[in-house]
Design a protein around this motif. Structure first.
Motif, PDB file in Angstrom:
ATOM      1  N   SER A 169       0.816  -1.203   0.000  1.00 42.87           N
ATOM      2  CA  SER A 169       0.000   0.000   0.000  1.00 42.87           C
ATOM      3  C   SER A 169       0.861   1.269   0.000  1.00 42.87           C
ATOM      4  O   SER A 169       0.624   2.191  -0.792  1.00 42.87           O
ATOM      5  CB  SER A 169      -0.911  -0.008   1.227  1.00 42.87           C
ATOM      6  N   LYS A 180       1.078   4.166  -2.919  1.00 38.83           N
ATOM      7  CA  LYS A 180       0.777   5.553  -2.566  1.00 38.83           C
ATOM      8  C   LYS A 180       1.949   6.490  -2.870  1.00 38.83           C
ATOM      9  O   LYS A 180       1.763   7.584  -3.392  1.00 38.83           O
ATOM     10  CB  LYS A 180       0.399   5.658  -1.088  1.00 38.83           C
ATOM     11  N   GLN A 215       2.011   9.658  -5.547  1.00 40.06           N
ATOM     12  CA  GLN A 215       2.282  11.016  -5.096  1.00 40.06           C
ATOM     13  C   GLN A 215       3.378  11.691  -5.917  1.00 40.06           C
ATOM     14  O   GLN A 215       3.484  12.910  -5.913  1.00 40.06           O
ATOM     15  CB  GLN A 215       2.676  11.010  -3.615  1.00 40.06           C
ATOM     16  N   PHE A 226      -6.461   2.455  -5.401  1.00 39.36           N
ATOM     17  CA  PHE A 226      -5.738   3.718  -5.241  1.00 39.36           C
ATOM     18  C   PHE A 226      -5.908   4.483  -6.548  1.00 39.36           C
ATOM     19  O   PHE A 226      -5.806   3.901  -7.622  1.00 39.36           O
ATOM     20  CB  PHE A 226      -4.251   3.455  -4.983  1.00 39.36           C
TER      21      PHE A 226
END
Length: 94
Positions: free
Chosen positions: A12, A16, A20, A88
């Motif tokens: 995860s 992420k 970003q 996501f």
């Protein structure tokens, strides 16, 4: 059960952190998969590979989905099954 959750947390956080990154908007789904494969190798993720992820780029939104399960034997014929599903997304039009 703790190692499975720790590995999911690593998966995860890898996804992420990639989403970003400002350069992610320029990447194709194949390039996103390659970048995640490198992150998984560095972080020693063994339960899945980037090929097991759903990666789509549609209408300016990049989506990465995970869907896998981990089976851990307890005793005799009893096992624990843990399912990990998540999505996501990043709006790459910005």
């Amino acid at each position: 059960m703790v190692p499975a959750y720790m590995e999911y947390n690593t998966i995860s956080s890898s996804i992420k952190s990639l989403l970003q990154d400002s350069k992610t908007a320029l990447l194709s789904p194949r390039e996103v998969r390659e970048a995640l494969n490198k992150r998984f190798t560095i972080n020693q993720v063994n339960v899945i590979s980037a090929n097991d992820l759903g990666i789509t780029k549609d209408g300016g939104v990049l989506k990465v989905t995970t869907d896998y399960e981990v089976r851990e034997p307890m005793f005799y014929n009893v096992s624990i099954v843990m399912t990990f599903q998540d999505e996501f997304s990043k709006d790459v039009r910005q």
